[in-house]
Design a protein around this motif. Structure first.
Motif, PDB file in Angstrom:
ATOM      1  N   LEU A 154       6.459  11.709 -13.796  1.00  0.00           N
ATOM      2  CA  LEU A 154       5.401  12.708 -13.953  1.00  0.00           C
ATOM      3  C   LEU A 154       4.765  13.057 -12.611  1.00  0.00           C
ATOM      4  O   LEU A 154       4.377  12.166 -11.854  1.00  0.00           O
ATOM      5  N   LEU A 155       4.641  14.345 -12.328  1.00  0.00           N
ATOM      6  CA  LEU A 155       3.965  14.793 -11.110  1.00  0.00           C
ATOM      7  C   LEU A 155       2.461  14.894 -11.374  1.00  0.00           C
ATOM      8  O   LEU A 155       2.051  15.489 -12.388  1.00  0.00           O
ATOM      9  N   PRO A 156       1.612  14.334 -10.490  1.00  0.00           N
ATOM     10  CA  PRO A 156       0.164  14.414 -10.689  1.00  0.00           C
ATOM     11  C   PRO A 156      -0.343  15.864 -10.823  1.00  0.00           C
ATOM     12  O   PRO A 156      -1.195  16.146 -11.679  1.00  0.00           O
ATOM     13  N   ASP A 157       0.176  16.784  -9.994  1.00  0.00           N
ATOM     14  CA  ASP A 157      -0.244  18.192 -10.075  1.00  0.00           C
ATOM     15  C   ASP A 157       0.085  18.779 -11.443  1.00  0.00           C
ATOM     16  O   ASP A 157      -0.708  19.538 -12.015  1.00  0.00           O
ATOM     17  N   TYR A 158       1.257  18.417 -11.947  1.00  0.00           N
ATOM     18  CA  TYR A 158       1.678  18.897 -13.268  1.00  0.00           C
ATOM     19  C   TYR A 158       0.711  18.390 -14.343  1.00  0.00           C
ATOM     20  O   TYR A 158       0.231  19.156 -15.178  1.00  0.00           O
ATOM     21  N   LEU A 199     -11.179  -0.464  -7.619  1.00  0.00           N
ATOM     22  CA  LEU A 199     -11.658   0.898  -7.872  1.00  0.00           C
ATOM     23  C   LEU A 199     -11.244   1.896  -6.790  1.00  0.00           C
ATOM     24  O   LEU A 199     -11.710   3.033  -6.788  1.00  0.00           O
ATOM     25  N   SER A 200     -10.384   1.485  -5.883  1.00  0.00           N
ATOM     26  CA  SER A 200      -9.961   2.392  -4.822  1.00  0.00           C
ATOM     27  C   SER A 200      -9.105   3.528  -5.397  1.00  0.00           C
ATOM     28  O   SER A 200      -8.515   3.403  -6.478  1.00  0.00           O
ATOM     29  N   LEU A 201      -9.034   4.619  -4.669  1.00  0.00           N
ATOM     30  CA  LEU A 201      -8.267   5.788  -5.096  1.00  0.00           C
ATOM     31  C   LEU A 201      -7.062   5.993  -4.189  1.00  0.00           C
ATOM     32  O   LEU A 201      -7.105   5.703  -3.000  1.00  0.00           O
ATOM     33  N   ARG A 202      -5.998   6.509  -4.779  1.00  0.00           N
ATOM     34  CA  ARG A 202      -4.806   6.869  -4.027  1.00  0.00           C
ATOM     35  C   ARG A 202      -4.539   8.362  -4.198  1.00  0.00           C
ATOM     36  O   ARG A 202      -4.936   8.965  -5.211  1.00  0.00           O
ATOM     37  N   VAL A 203      -3.831   8.916  -3.247  1.00  0.00           N
ATOM     38  CA  VAL A 203      -3.401  10.313  -3.380  1.00  0.00           C
ATOM     39  C   VAL A 203      -2.554  10.430  -4.647  1.00  0.00           C
ATOM     40  O   VAL A 203      -1.644   9.635  -4.883  1.00  0.00           O
ATOM     41  N   GLY A 204      -2.898  11.411  -5.490  1.00  0.00           N
ATOM     42  CA  GLY A 204      -2.145  11.613  -6.727  1.00  0.00           C
ATOM     43  C   GLY A 204      -2.788  10.999  -7.956  1.00  0.00           C
ATOM     44  O   GLY A 204      -2.350  11.275  -9.078  1.00  0.00           O
ATOM     45  N   ILE A 263      -6.454   7.691 -13.814  1.00  0.00           N
ATOM     46  CA  ILE A 263      -5.088   7.664 -14.350  1.00  0.00           C
ATOM     47  C   ILE A 263      -4.123   7.649 -13.166  1.00  0.00           C
ATOM     48  O   ILE A 263      -4.176   8.530 -12.306  1.00  0.00           O
ATOM     49  N   ARG A 264      -3.264   6.649 -13.146  1.00  0.00           N
ATOM     50  CA  ARG A 264      -2.279   6.535 -12.068  1.00  0.00           C
ATOM     51  C   ARG A 264      -0.885   6.723 -12.681  1.00  0.00           C
ATOM     52  O   ARG A 264      -0.442   5.903 -13.492  1.00  0.00           O
ATOM     53  N   VAL A 265      -0.217   7.814 -12.321  1.00  0.00           N
ATOM     54  CA  VAL A 265       1.031   8.176 -12.999  1.00  0.00           C
ATOM     55  C   VAL A 265       2.219   7.423 -12.413  1.00  0.00           C
ATOM     56  O   VAL A 265       2.165   6.909 -11.296  1.00  0.00           O
ATOM     57  N   ASN A 266       3.294   7.393 -13.190  1.00  0.00           N
ATOM     58  CA  ASN A 266       4.591   6.925 -12.692  1.00  0.00           C
ATOM     59  C   ASN A 266       5.249   8.129 -12.012  1.00  0.00           C
ATOM     60  O   ASN A 266       5.677   9.069 -12.690  1.00  0.00           O
ATOM     61  N   THR A 281     -10.622  17.102 -15.617  1.00  0.00           N
ATOM     62  CA  THR A 281      -9.956  16.229 -14.640  1.00  0.00           C
ATOM     63  C   THR A 281     -10.062  16.778 -13.219  1.00  0.00           C
ATOM     64  O   THR A 281     -10.376  17.942 -13.007  1.00  0.00           O
ATOM     65  N   ALA A 282      -9.779  15.883 -12.258  1.00  0.00           N
ATOM     66  CA  ALA A 282      -9.673  16.267 -10.847  1.00  0.00           C
ATOM     67  C   ALA A 282      -8.547  15.466 -10.224  1.00  0.00           C
ATOM     68  O   ALA A 282      -8.365  14.284 -10.516  1.00  0.00           O
ATOM     69  N   LEU A 283      -7.791  16.121  -9.358  1.00  0.00           N
ATOM     70  CA  LEU A 283      -6.688  15.477  -8.662  1.00  0.00           C
ATOM     71  C   LEU A 283      -7.184  14.891  -7.345  1.00  0.00           C
ATOM     72  O   LEU A 283      -7.862  15.567  -6.571  1.00  0.00           O
ATOM     73  N   VAL A 284      -6.867  13.628  -7.108  1.00  0.00           N
ATOM     74  CA  VAL A 284      -7.269  12.961  -5.864  1.00  0.00           C
ATOM     75  C   VAL A 284      -6.307  13.354  -4.743  1.00  0.00           C
ATOM     76  O   VAL A 284      -5.098  13.168  -4.854  1.00  0.00           O
ATOM     77  N   ARG A 285      -6.883  13.901  -3.684  1.00  0.00           N
ATOM     78  CA  ARG A 285      -6.086  14.287  -2.510  1.00  0.00           C
ATOM     79  C   ARG A 285      -6.420  13.348  -1.349  1.00  0.00           C
ATOM     80  O   ARG A 285      -7.316  12.501  -1.465  1.00  0.00           O
ATOM     81  N   LEU A 286      -5.734  13.528  -0.233  1.00  0.00           N
ATOM     82  CA  LEU A 286      -5.890  12.625   0.907  1.00  0.00           C
ATOM     83  C   LEU A 286      -7.346  12.532   1.361  1.00  0.00           C
ATOM     84  O   LEU A 286      -7.831  11.458   1.708  1.00  0.00           O
ATOM     85  N   ARG A 287      -8.078  13.644   1.313  1.00  0.00           N
ATOM     86  CA  ARG A 287      -9.468  13.656   1.776  1.00  0.00           C
ATOM     87  C   ARG A 287     -10.410  12.902   0.837  1.00  0.00           C
ATOM     88  O   ARG A 287     -11.576  12.692   1.159  1.00  0.00           O
ATOM     89  N   ASN A 288      -9.920  12.486  -0.350  1.00  0.00           N
ATOM     90  CA  ASN A 288     -10.782  11.855  -1.355  1.00  0.00           C
ATOM     91  C   ASN A 288     -10.596  10.342  -1.474  1.00  0.00           C
ATOM     92  O   ASN A 288     -11.265   9.709  -2.289  1.00  0.00           O
ATOM     93  N   ILE A 289      -9.694   9.746  -0.693  1.00  0.00           N
ATOM     94  CA  ILE A 289      -9.322   8.349  -0.975  1.00  0.00           C
ATOM     95  C   ILE A 289     -10.362   7.330  -0.518  1.00  0.00           C
ATOM     96  O   ILE A 289     -10.239   6.149  -0.835  1.00  0.00           O
ATOM     97  N   ASN A 290     -11.389   7.754   0.202  1.00  0.00           N
ATOM     98  CA  ASN A 290     -12.415   6.804   0.653  1.00  0.00           C
ATOM     99  C   ASN A 290     -13.571   6.656  -0.333  1.00  0.00           C
ATOM    100  O   ASN A 290     -14.617   6.111  -0.001  1.00  0.00           O
ATOM    101  N   PHE A 291     -13.398   7.171  -1.537  1.00  0.00           N
ATOM    102  CA  PHE A 291     -14.436   7.065  -2.561  1.00  0.00           C
ATOM    103  C   PHE A 291     -14.046   6.048  -3.632  1.00  0.00           C
ATOM    104  O   PHE A 291     -12.861   5.791  -3.849  1.00  0.00           O
ATOM    105  N   LEU A 292     -15.066   5.506  -4.330  1.00  0.00           N
ATOM    106  CA  LEU A 292     -14.857   4.789  -5.589  1.00  0.00           C
ATOM    107  C   LEU A 292     -15.328   5.724  -6.700  1.00  0.00           C
ATOM    108  O   LEU A 292     -15.730   6.856  -6.435  1.00  0.00           O
ATOM    109  N   TYR A 293     -15.316   5.262  -7.950  1.00  0.00           N
ATOM    110  CA  TYR A 293     -15.679   6.176  -9.037  1.00  0.00           C
ATOM    111  C   TYR A 293     -16.498   5.448 -10.111  1.00  0.00           C
ATOM    112  O   TYR A 293     -16.365   4.237 -10.305  1.00  0.00           O
ATOM    113  N   ALA A 294     -17.336   6.212 -10.796  1.00  0.00           N
ATOM    114  CA  ALA A 294     -18.318   5.654 -11.739  1.00  0.00           C
ATOM    115  C   ALA A 294     -17.722   5.460 -13.137  1.00  0.00           C
ATOM    116  O   ALA A 294     -16.627   5.929 -13.454  1.00  0.00           O
TER     117      ALA A 294
END
Length: 340
Positions: free
Chosen positions: A222-226, A174-179, A215-218, A196-209
């Motif tokens: 695909l650009l996550p911001d896009y 359940l870990s998060l990565r940038v993007g 969604i983890r893009v290729n 939706t919300a975009l995961v940034r560097l400051r958010n990677i220490n959270f898990l999610y409910a």
């Protein structure tokens, strides 16, 4: 508190209907006065009996009550007109945002309208995963967990977190990565499903409910911001709402349905240009909306200021021909005795 000027039925014993004891009371004066009374209502009890009815309140002569009400309503009418105008501008900004997004994903902001394909999201992502169903609490345990209230306007708001204990495997899964993109998959409000919300560097220490999907893009396709901006577009909102709409009261979109969403796909370098164009245009709209929200808060503060001055005797002038308030109180008490 509501001023009722139409026929109605009350379906709850928790409501109290207040009427004047006599014709020496302007009930609208009482209504506006009650808007200034603050009582803590964190406990479940009969507040009218225990507290509210025992409050001492200022009561001027009847003519002054009328003058106070007239002045309040005159000033409130002007404030209401200002609020209506501000809200109309907010609606126009909402339409402007959608027009920018529509033009962006048609390639019109970058002159690439003929260089776009339409692809299922599932073909462009590496992984899609539900969050944890583990019960969380405010007690600060091992890991903070992001929930629906933390997904706001395309970003993660970490001001209201819940916590729980997790195994190393759960943390890894359940870990998060940038993007990463977090998407709300279930809610009573259809407009919230698919937010939706975009995961940034400051958010990677959270898990999610569990009501969220990660969604983890290729990144080669695909650009996550896009993608985060595409989810705000009118076309994708229609697709999501058609899939999620429910008559049971809980709207839901599952991972298969998310993967089947069709989105416009440009080359990576064009996606980057589109993101830059969107953010350039909408940052101006965001600043205008911030100013509107500040002014809306000011109108509410002005209302409270008007009411405060009114019941301090500073909003209208007193008339020496009015009978003294003490005489009014005697007549009111006399009227109440007659009723008994």
């Amino acid at each position: 508190i509501k001023f009722v000027n139409f026929p109605f039925k009350v379906k709850s014993s928790a409501m109290k209907i207040l009427v004047p004891t006599c014709n020496l009371i302007n009930i609208k004066y009482v209504f506006y006065l009650m808007l200034t009374i603050k009582i803590r209502v964190s406990t479940h009890k009969r507040f009218w009996i225990s507290e509210y009815s025992k409050l001492s309140v200022p009561l001027p002569p009847l003519n002054e009550q009328h003058r106070i009400v007239e002045k309040i309503e005159e000033l409130f009418t002007k404030l209401d007109a200002a609020v209506t105008e501000l809200k109309n501008v907010k609606k126009q900004l909402k339409r402007y945002r959608q027009s920018v997004l529509k033009a962006a994903f048609e390639g019109k902001l970058t002159e690439n309208e003929f260089d776009v394909s339409h692809v299922e999201l599932g073909e462009l992502i590496e992984e899609i995963r539900y969050g944890t169903s583990k019960k969380c609490s405010e007690e600060k345990k091992s890991y903070p967990v992001l929930r629906i209230p933390n997904v706001i306007k395309g970003e993660i708001d970490d001001t209201d977190l819940k916590y729980s204990e997790f195994s190393n495997k759960e943390i890894n899964d359940l870990s998060l990565r940038v993007g990463d993109i977090l998407l709300i998959r279930s809610n009573g409000s259809l407009s919230i499903v698919g937010r939706t919300a975009l995961v940034r560097l400051r958010n990677i220490n959270f898990l999610y409910a569990g009501y969220l999907i990660r969604i983890r893009v290729n990144p080669n396709l695909l650009l996550p911001d896009y993608l985060n901006w595409v989810f705000k577009s009118g076309d994708l909102r229609k697709q999501i709402e058609n899939k999620a709409k429910s008559t049971s009261g809980v709207n839901n979109i599952n991972s298969k349905e998310v993967s089947a969403l069709i989105l416009p796909l440009f080359k990576i370098n064009i996606q980057q240009k589109i993101v830059e164009e969107i953010e350039s245009r909408l940052s101006v709209a965001d600043k205008i909306e911030e100013e509107i929200n500040r002014n809306l808060k000011k109108t509410e503060q002005l209302r409270q200021s008007i009411l405060k001055r009114a019941f301090e005797g500073k909003l209208v002038s007193q008339d020496p021909n009015d009978p003294p308030a003490s005489e009014l109180l005697k007549q009111i008490k006399k009227g109440k005795k007659k009723k008994k």
